[in-house]
Design a protein around this motif. Structure first.
Motif, PDB file in Angstrom:
ATOM      1  N   PRO A 158       0.808  -1.234   0.000  1.00 48.73           N
ATOM      2  CA  PRO A 158       0.000   0.000   0.000  1.00 48.73           C
ATOM      3  C   PRO A 158       0.837   1.278   0.000  1.00 48.73           C
ATOM      4  CG  PRO A 158      -0.940  -1.594   1.509  1.00 48.73           C
ATOM      5  CD  PRO A 158       0.371  -2.166   1.030  1.00 48.73           C
ATOM      6  N   ASP A 159       2.062   1.221   0.549  1.00 51.91           N
ATOM      7  CA  ASP A 159       2.911   2.418   0.558  1.00 51.91           C
ATOM      8  C   ASP A 159       3.675   2.617  -0.752  1.00 51.91           C
ATOM      9  OD1 ASP A 159       4.864   0.468   0.685  1.00 51.91           O
ATOM     10  OD2 ASP A 159       5.782   1.206   2.531  1.00 51.91           O
ATOM     11  N   GLY A 160       3.459   1.737  -1.727  1.00 54.83           N
ATOM     12  CA  GLY A 160       4.128   1.870  -3.016  1.00 54.83           C
ATOM     13  C   GLY A 160       5.448   1.141  -3.122  1.00 54.83           C
ATOM     14  N   SER A 161       5.891   0.515  -2.038  1.00 51.78           N
ATOM     15  CA  SER A 161       7.181  -0.188  -2.074  1.00 51.78           C
ATOM     16  C   SER A 161       7.037  -1.550  -2.746  1.00 51.78           C
ATOM     17  CB  SER A 161       7.726  -0.346  -0.653  1.00 51.78           C
ATOM     18  OG  SER A 161       6.869  -1.159   0.114  1.00 51.78           O
ATOM     19  N   LEU A 162       8.147  -2.060  -3.210  1.00 50.08           N
ATOM     20  CA  LEU A 162       8.201  -3.339  -3.904  1.00 50.08           C
ATOM     21  C   LEU A 162       8.890  -4.353  -2.992  1.00 50.08           C
ATOM     22  CD1 LEU A 162       7.520  -4.519  -6.715  1.00 50.08           C
ATOM     23  CD2 LEU A 162       9.866  -4.014  -7.362  1.00 50.08           C
ATOM     24  N   PRO A 163       8.141  -5.219  -2.308  1.00 48.31           N
ATOM     25  CA  PRO A 163       8.765  -6.170  -1.385  1.00 48.31           C
ATOM     26  C   PRO A 163       9.617  -7.201  -2.118  1.00 48.31           C
ATOM     27  CG  PRO A 163       6.423  -6.618  -1.577  1.00 48.31           C
ATOM     28  CD  PRO A 163       6.691  -5.372  -2.356  1.00 48.31           C
ATOM     29  N   HIS A 164      10.703  -7.591  -1.475  1.00 50.41           N
ATOM     30  CA  HIS A 164      11.668  -8.530  -2.053  1.00 50.41           C
ATOM     31  C   HIS A 164      11.985  -9.595  -1.009  1.00 50.41           C
ATOM     32  CE1 HIS A 164      16.039  -9.146  -3.666  1.00 50.41           C
ATOM     33  NE2 HIS A 164      15.289 -10.205  -3.865  1.00 50.41           N
ATOM     34  N   GLU A 165      11.756 -10.828  -1.383  1.00 57.26           N
ATOM     35  CA  GLU A 165      12.020 -11.967  -0.510  1.00 57.26           C
ATOM     36  C   GLU A 165      13.002 -12.878  -1.241  1.00 57.26           C
ATOM     37  OE1 GLU A 165       8.516 -13.646   1.490  1.00 57.26           O
ATOM     38  OE2 GLU A 165       9.040 -15.496   0.447  1.00 57.26           O
ATOM     39  N   ALA A 166      13.869 -13.547  -0.502  1.00 53.47           N
ATOM     40  CA  ALA A 166      14.819 -14.463  -1.127  1.00 53.47           C
ATOM     41  C   ALA A 166      14.848 -15.777  -0.362  1.00 53.47           C
ATOM     42  CB  ALA A 166      16.216 -13.848  -1.149  1.00 53.47           C
ATOM     43  N   PHE A 167      15.017 -16.865  -1.109  1.00 55.01           N
ATOM     44  CA  PHE A 167      15.171 -18.187  -0.521  1.00 55.01           C
ATOM     45  C   PHE A 167      16.555 -18.677  -0.902  1.00 55.01           C
ATOM     46  CE2 PHE A 167      14.767 -22.845  -0.657  1.00 55.01           C
ATOM     47  CZ  PHE A 167      14.407 -23.056   0.664  1.00 55.01           C
ATOM     48  N   VAL A 168      17.351 -19.047   0.110  1.00 60.27           N
ATOM     49  CA  VAL A 168      18.748 -19.437  -0.098  1.00 60.27           C
ATOM     50  C   VAL A 168      18.935 -20.853   0.418  1.00 60.27           C
ATOM     51  CG1 VAL A 168      21.141 -18.868   0.461  1.00 60.27           C
ATOM     52  CG2 VAL A 168      19.444 -17.038   0.228  1.00 60.27           C
ATOM     53  N   GLU A 169      19.521 -21.709  -0.414  1.00 58.39           N
ATOM     54  CA  GLU A 169      19.851 -23.071   0.006  1.00 58.39           C
ATOM     55  C   GLU A 169      21.355 -23.250  -0.073  1.00 58.39           C
ATOM     56  OE1 GLU A 169      16.720 -26.301  -1.076  1.00 58.39           O
ATOM     57  OE2 GLU A 169      16.979 -25.004  -2.833  1.00 58.39           O
ATOM     58  N   PHE A 170      21.914 -23.834   0.980  1.00 56.48           N
ATOM     59  CA  PHE A 170      23.337 -24.124   1.031  1.00 56.48           C
ATOM     60  C   PHE A 170      23.545 -25.609   0.776  1.00 56.48           C
ATOM     61  CE2 PHE A 170      22.913 -20.310   3.539  1.00 56.48           C
ATOM     62  CZ  PHE A 170      24.024 -19.567   3.180  1.00 56.48           C
ATOM     63  N   GLY A 171      24.571 -25.943  -0.006  1.00 59.38           N
ATOM     64  CA  GLY A 171      24.898 -27.333  -0.245  1.00 59.38           C
ATOM     65  C   GLY A 171      25.720 -27.893   0.916  1.00 59.38           C
ATOM     66  N   GLY A 172      25.832 -29.195   0.970  1.00 51.22           N
ATOM     67  CA  GLY A 172      26.647 -29.843   1.996  1.00 51.22           C
ATOM     68  C   GLY A 172      25.856 -30.203   3.240  1.00 51.22           C
ATOM     69  N   VAL A 173      26.601 -30.643   4.237  1.00 48.42           N
ATOM     70  CA  VAL A 173      26.023 -31.060   5.519  1.00 48.42           C
ATOM     71  C   VAL A 173      26.537 -30.127   6.584  1.00 48.42           C
ATOM     72  CG1 VAL A 173      25.922 -32.947   7.188  1.00 48.42           C
ATOM     73  CG2 VAL A 173      25.858 -33.448   4.740  1.00 48.42           C
ATOM     74  N   ARG A 212      22.288 -29.710   6.106  1.00 48.87           N
ATOM     75  CA  ARG A 212      21.395 -29.069   5.128  1.00 48.87           C
ATOM     76  C   ARG A 212      20.844 -27.805   5.771  1.00 48.87           C
ATOM     77  NH1 ARG A 212      18.417 -34.108   5.418  1.00 48.87           N
ATOM     78  NH2 ARG A 212      17.047 -32.691   6.503  1.00 48.87           N
ATOM     79  N   VAL A 213      21.039 -26.690   5.094  1.00 49.67           N
ATOM     80  CA  VAL A 213      20.606 -25.401   5.637  1.00 49.67           C
ATOM     81  C   VAL A 213      19.928 -24.598   4.536  1.00 49.67           C
ATOM     82  CG1 VAL A 213      21.373 -23.204   6.642  1.00 49.67           C
ATOM     83  CG2 VAL A 213      22.475 -25.331   7.335  1.00 49.67           C
ATOM     84  N   SER A 214      18.792 -23.990   4.899  1.00 45.25           N
ATOM     85  CA  SER A 214      18.143 -23.056   3.992  1.00 45.25           C
ATOM     86  C   SER A 214      17.722 -21.831   4.796  1.00 45.25           C
ATOM     87  CB  SER A 214      16.926 -23.689   3.301  1.00 45.25           C
ATOM     88  OG  SER A 214      15.921 -24.002   4.246  1.00 45.25           O
ATOM     89  N   VAL A 215      17.619 -20.715   4.090  1.00 52.26           N
ATOM     90  CA  VAL A 215      17.243 -19.443   4.719  1.00 52.26           C
ATOM     91  C   VAL A 215      16.207 -18.771   3.834  1.00 52.26           C
ATOM     92  CG1 VAL A 215      18.057 -17.166   5.462  1.00 52.26           C
ATOM     93  CG2 VAL A 215      19.573 -19.153   5.656  1.00 52.26           C
ATOM     94  N   ARG A 216      15.090 -18.344   4.434  1.00 48.82           N
ATOM     95  CA  ARG A 216      14.111 -17.515   3.722  1.00 48.82           C
ATOM     96  C   ARG A 216      14.177 -16.135   4.347  1.00 48.82           C
ATOM     97  NH1 ARG A 216      10.567 -17.848  -0.008  1.00 48.82           N
ATOM     98  NH2 ARG A 216      10.431 -20.113  -0.018  1.00 48.82           N
ATOM     99  N   LEU A 217      14.624 -15.156   3.555  1.00 51.03           N
ATOM    100  CA  LEU A 217      14.723 -13.764   4.002  1.00 51.03           C
ATOM    101  C   LEU A 217      13.427 -13.055   3.656  1.00 51.03           C
ATOM    102  CD1 LEU A 217      18.289 -13.093   2.602  1.00 51.03           C
ATOM    103  CD2 LEU A 217      17.679 -13.271   5.025  1.00 51.03           C
ATOM    104  N   TYR A 218      12.742 -12.568   4.666  1.00 50.63           N
ATOM    105  CA  TYR A 218      11.468 -11.885   4.468  1.00 50.63           C
ATOM    106  C   TYR A 218      11.672 -10.375   4.346  1.00 50.63           C
ATOM    107  CZ  TYR A 218       9.354 -16.279   5.937  1.00 50.63           C
ATOM    108  OH  TYR A 218       8.980 -17.587   6.029  1.00 50.63           O
ATOM    109  N   PRO A 219      10.760  -9.686   3.667  1.00 46.96           N
ATOM    110  CA  PRO A 219      10.864  -8.229   3.544  1.00 46.96           C
ATOM    111  C   PRO A 219      10.742  -7.496   4.878  1.00 46.96           C
ATOM    112  CG  PRO A 219       9.305  -9.107   1.920  1.00 46.96           C
ATOM    113  CD  PRO A 219       9.669 -10.223   2.853  1.00 46.96           C
ATOM    114  N   GLU A 220      10.198  -8.157   5.882  1.00 37.56           N
ATOM    115  CA  GLU A 220       9.987  -7.518   7.190  1.00 37.56           C
ATOM    116  C   GLU A 220      11.231  -7.576   8.079  1.00 37.56           C
ATOM    117  OE1 GLU A 220       7.961  -9.963   5.988  1.00 37.56           O
ATOM    118  OE2 GLU A 220       6.221  -8.799   5.416  1.00 37.56           O
ATOM    119  N   ASN A 221      12.399  -7.818   7.488  1.00 33.57           N
ATOM    120  CA  ASN A 221      13.685  -7.842   8.206  1.00 33.57           C
ATOM    121  C   ASN A 221      13.828  -8.996   9.178  1.00 33.57           C
ATOM    122  OD1 ASN A 221      14.722  -5.616   6.870  1.00 33.57           O
ATOM    123  ND2 ASN A 221      13.699  -4.221   8.274  1.00 33.57           N
ATOM    124  N   ASP A 222      13.176 -10.125   8.888  1.00 31.70           N
ATOM    125  CA  ASP A 222      13.411 -11.323   9.664  1.00 31.70           C
ATOM    126  C   ASP A 222      13.618 -12.476   8.692  1.00 31.70           C
ATOM    127  OD1 ASP A 222      10.705 -11.435   8.876  1.00 31.70           O
ATOM    128  OD2 ASP A 222      10.196 -12.738  10.548  1.00 31.70           O
TER     129      ASP A 222
END
Length: 152
Positions: free
Chosen positions: A54-69, A71-81
């Motif tokens: 609603p404020d005109g901003s363009l939210p950006h989220e990213a999903f990151v997967e790391f290889g190896g042991v 197994r780790v993945s990270v989902r970065l949310y636009p709300e800074n968490d």
């Protein structure tokens, strides 16, 4: 910056930091970007064809997967968490600023698992700067070989 929006660089800076971490620990990394309110996971109610908040901003989220042991993945949310998953154990609500330290603890073998007899289960414990820790409960059946090797 895309179209003068300042939300994109914040997620992109976080992704760049994760790429640096992957290089530091010799891990493969795969990144998927979701840009726009109609694409990000927490804005499913944005409506069809609506890409901005609603404020005109363009939210950006990213999903990151790391290889190896582990197994780790990270989902970065636009709300800074972020949501970090380690060997199937979900660690929600991690402050974006804590993500690199969290991953350094996991990749640097500082994270450990502590068991509890009653009620039965385990906690994944990840040390963070400033004498803080993140504790995440998991049932006994979720112990992967990597998690089992970290039990104290």
């Amino acid at each position: 910056m895309i179209g003068g929006m300042d939300h994109f660089p914040t997620t992109e800076v976080a992704v760049t930091a994760l790429r640096t971490l992957a290089d530091e620990y010799a891990r493969e990394i795969e990144v998927t970007h979701d840009i726009g309110a109609d694409q990000t996971s927490r804005r499913s109610a944005a409506g069809v064809g609506v890409t901005t908040d609603p404020d005109g901003s363009l939210p950006h989220e990213a999903f990151v997967e790391f290889g190896g042991v582990p197994r780790v993945s990270v989902r970065l949310y636009p709300e800074n968490d972020a949501l970090i998953e380690v060997e199937g154990v979900e660690c929600p609500d991690i402050a974006r600023d804590d993500v690199p330290a969290f991953l350094r603890s996991v990749f640097g073998d500082l994270a450990y698992v502590r068991g509890r007899r009653f009620p039965p289960g385990y906690f994944l414990i990840v040390p963070l700067p400033g004498d803080r820790t993140h504790r995440e409960w998991m049932p006994m059946v979720n112990l992967s070989p990597w998690l089992s090797s970290r039990v104290r």
